[in-house]
Enzyme design. Structure first.
Site, PDB file in Angstrom:
ATOM      1  N   PRO A  71      36.637  53.288  39.479  1.00  0.00           N
ATOM      2  CA  PRO A  71      37.107  52.550  40.660  1.00  0.00           C
ATOM      3  C   PRO A  71      37.568  53.490  41.760  1.00  0.00           C
ATOM      4  CG  PRO A  71      37.949  51.541  38.677  1.00  0.00           C
ATOM      5  CD  PRO A  71      37.283  52.808  38.253  1.00  0.00           C
ATOM      6  N   CYS A  72      37.250  53.147  42.995  1.00  0.00           N
ATOM      7  CA  CYS A  72      37.453  54.113  44.075  1.00  0.00           C
ATOM      8  C   CYS A  72      38.093  53.496  45.311  1.00  0.00           C
ATOM      9  CB  CYS A  72      36.105  54.715  44.444  1.00  0.00           C
ATOM     10  SG  CYS A  72      34.815  53.460  44.629  1.00  0.00           S
ATOM     11  N   GLN A  73      38.854  52.404  45.158  1.00  0.00           N
ATOM     12  CA  GLN A  73      39.458  51.756  46.322  1.00  0.00           C
ATOM     13  C   GLN A  73      40.351  52.701  47.120  1.00  0.00           C
ATOM     14  OE1 GLN A  73      38.940  50.422  43.426  1.00  0.00           O
ATOM     15  NE2 GLN A  73      38.817  48.194  43.460  1.00  0.00           N
TER      16      GLN A  73
END
Length: 737
Positions: A206-208
């Site tokens: 995940p790279c938010q």
């Protein structure tokens, strides 16, 4: 007006009576066997349901209610005005047959017989299963992928996985629902591979926290997950691994994050080659007598890479204690006894060593604090700076920085400055990755030794990678311009892969209309469970010829074909799975794991095709934006009509083009032909999921629930498009040894 009820037929020899569905309408009657039998005394004629004391009461009553709802829809809430008795019986029989086919099937059936050469894969941060789906679709020269394990932290990811791959496709692929940062994650993952060697690992951490579409935060719990992903790679050592990420990672911190990732990949070593490197470093001591201590530290640091878990922690502790021992011997030479016991600078150095020795405990504490910080939504407030400062201060790099500052303020005599500098340099070596260690070793080499080191570096690096590859999903038959970065690690004994060849040219790309036109039979606040024929000539009148020209027959991966092809919509309905899955069961939906355990399954022909209940003002607003073709252009008109909104953006889909990047909020998009948001199924089509892939659980959620829940829209929006994943899998199958 139709009346719909259930009745019991004559009991069999064991005393069980078949349950029948009966529909009366306009003096006509349709009767359908449900396939269920019960004792007559267990049926309540008034409620038309099985009594509570009966066996399997929850499952059977769910099934009867479901059949009644579907029958009611055919008469009272349908796109089509009327059906013949034959059509009604046919449609309802489809539901009944699907239920009968699935009835009493074990959660995981015997595995589909394999053919050809299987290569194994594991899917980390799996979400809905976009990578998984693409990999099991791929097949090349009788080679294919055997799905071992998927991992995610969310229960709805697990539910969607279990329904799709275990129940529907009959695979024995396992699921690990656990945070990758937890200490026992690797042990649990390895146990679920059941002793099989893993050939490929794929996943998108995940790279938010560094997405171009999101806010940047310090110490976000998702910011460092790639390093945990690489820890899995170090242990499993697959032939290939793929790490997918947002394009923004290339420019984050002016490209430093990208370079860090490449350095970390280059720091994964072939353990068998470590003795060769350490022997080479020992040989450098002859010509670097004054740097004997630092070269020994480089050897100790590199040898840590041989170990995992407890042994690695022990080796790290030994490393710090060795430096601490050197400092203890040095202390009487740079400070008198009293000063050594009370001086703030000496205490900083001494206590810094204590902090570094306890690094494992501090890392656990840091992980827990970051998790709690995220849970409490600490950001953009009076708390964030103090949290950030504390988390910074307990980081090993910051501890070493403070030790260096303390040394700098001691005013050490010239004779002992090198010893102090060696201690500082040794601590810096401790936090270096292997790639940076190799750079440092070169500083101690002459020209001939530098050439020898080049060969050793080439041999010791387990994976080859030159640069990340930017892939636009539309180049692989996906009707969406979704740019993603792929880090493709190729083990040194495998063929090198630097990019994934496109399957379609710019002119051949799949349009939004191709993907969605056959689903355009739904109105506001409706849910449809069957396909309906879409008459393009009637829907588009004067532009029908132009719209029909957008439809092309294609291969699975989007390449236009003159013969034997299918439209993108037809592929979506037929499915893109390879020939191993001829015995796949009918797709179904369940609202929760509990519902799955109770066998409360919903068998529809078409799933996830439901529109939101949008108010009159919202519909008017969307209609204006749709007619203007652009949100910015429509703002003036919206203001005049009193329909302006604070919403940042709306994306109007263009039928002849590809959609913008599909995100997790359906209201961000306006259908090209109707003033409405998209359904989950339409978003799934834009992502290239087959219609038989059913997204489970809640359809949407909001507020703080977004922290813990992963509803259907989020599953779709966060997924890797299966056709992109398929292209990656095909390229690996072409090259893997």
């Amino acid at each position: 007006m139709a009346t719909i009820n259930f009745y019991l037929d004559k009991s069999d020899k064991k005393g069980f009576a078949p349950i029948h569905l009966r529909i009366n309408c306009n003096s006509e009657q349709v009767k359908i066997s449900t396939g269920e039998k019960i004792k007559p005394e267990d049926f309540d004629k008034e409620t038309q349901l099985v009594k509570e004391k009966s066996v399997r009461v929850a499952e059977i009553n769910h099934y009867l209610n479901y059949l009644k709802e579907r029958a009611d829809e055919l008469f009272n809430n349908t796109y089509k005005n009327s059906y013949s008795n034959k059509e009604i019986k046919s449609k309802l029989t489809d539901f009944v047959n699907a239920y009968k086919e699935d009835h009493n099937v074990n959660i995981i059936r015997e595995k589909v017989s394999l053919y050809g050469k299987p290569f194994t894969f594991v899917d980390l941060f799996a979400g809905a299963g976009g990578f998984s789906e693409g990999f099991i679709q791929a097949e090349h020269n009788n080679k294919f992928f055997d799905f071992l394990v998927a991992n995610d932290i969310n229960e709805n990811s697990e539910l969607t996985h279990v329904v799709r791959y275990n129940h529907q496709l009959g695979l024995d692929a396992d699921f690990l629902c656990q945070d990758i940062t937890e200490p026992d994650f690797l042990d649990n993952l390895i146990s679920k591979t059941k002793g099989k060697k893993v050939d490929v690992v794929c996943g998108g951490p995940p790279c938010q926290s560094f997405s171009l579409a999101g806010k940047r935060k310090k110490f976000d719990k998702k910011d460092d997950l790639f390093s945990h992903y690489l820890e899995v790679i170090k242990v499993l050592q697959p032939k290939y691994f793929i790490m997918e990420n947002v394009k923004g990672i290339l420019t984050k911190e002016k490209g430093k994050i990208k370079e860090l990732i490449l350095k970390e990949i280059n720091s994964i070593v072939d353990i068998k080659e470590i003795p060769t490197l350490t022997s080479f470093i020992k040989s450098l001591k002859k010509s670097n007598i004054d740097n004997d201590f630092l070269l020994d530290c480089l050897i100790k640091r590199i040898e840590i890479e041989q170990f995992t878990d407890t042994k690695a922690e022990e080796a790290k502790e030994t490393y710090i204690k060795t430096i601490d021992s050197k400092f203890k011997k040095l202390t009487p030479k740079i400070a008198d006894y009293k000063k050594s016991k009370t001086d703030e600078r000496i205490s900083t150095i001494r206590h810094g060593f204590n902090l570094l020795v306890r690094n494992k405990e501090w890392e656990k504490l840091k992980r827990d604090i970051i998790r709690e910080k995220d849970f409490c939504n600490i950001d953009n407030d009076y708390f964030v700076d103090s949290f950030t400062q504390f988390l910074t201060d307990i980081d090993s790099n910051e501890v070493i920085n403070k030790i260096e500052v303390a040394f700098g303020k001691l005013n050490v005599a010239k004779d002992f400055k090198k010893s102090c500098n060696d201690i500082i340099q040794a601590l810096k070596i401790y936090v270096l990755n292997i790639d940076n260690c190799l750079t440092l070793i070169r500083d101690y080499c002459n020209k001939k030794q530098s050439s020898q080191l080049d060969k050793i570096i080439n041999d010791i690096r387990l994976y080859r990678i030159e640069a990340p590859f930017v892939a636009n999903s539309s180049n692989y038959g996906v009707p969406q311009n979704r740019e993603r970065v792929l880090f493709i690690g190729c083990r040194k004994d495998q063929k090198f892969i630097s990019e994934i060849p496109a399957t379609v040219t710019e002119e051949e790309k799949v349009s939004v209309f191709e993907a969605l036109y056959d689903l355009d039979f739904i109105g506001n606040n409706e849910e449809v469970h069957h396909y309906h024929l879409v008459d393009i000539s009637k829907q588009y009148n004067g532009t029908a010829k132009k719209m029909k020209s957008l439809l092309k027959t294609r291969s699975i991966d989007g390449k236009p074909l003159k013969t034997n092809g299918k439209t993108f919509a037809d592929w979506s309905k037929k499915g893109r799975l390879n020939g191993r899955f001829t015995k796949a069961k009918k797709p179904f939906y369940v609202k929760s794991t509990e519902a799955l355990n109770n066998n409360e399954k919903v068998f529809d022909v078409l799933h996830n095709h439901k529109t939101s209940n949008q108010g009159e003002d919202v519909i008017k607003r969307l209609d204006i934006i749709l007619k203007e073709g652009d949100y910015k252009k429509a703002k003036t008109k919206l203001d005049k009509c009193g329909l302006s909104t604070n919403k940042r953006n709306y994306n109007v889909l263009k039928p002849e083009k590809q959609s913008p990047t599909v995100m997790t909020i359906a209201d961000d998009y306006i259908h090209y032909n109707s003033p409405r948001a998209l359904t989950v199924r339409e978003m799934a089509r834009l992502q290239s999921f087959d219609d038989s892939f059913v997204f489970q659980g809640k359809r949407s959620t909001g507020g703080n629930n977004r922290k813990t829940e992963l509803p259907q829209y989020t599953l779709v929006g966060n997924a890797v498009p299966p056709l992109l994943a398929r292209a990656v899998a095909m390229e690996i199958l072409k090259n893997i040894k």
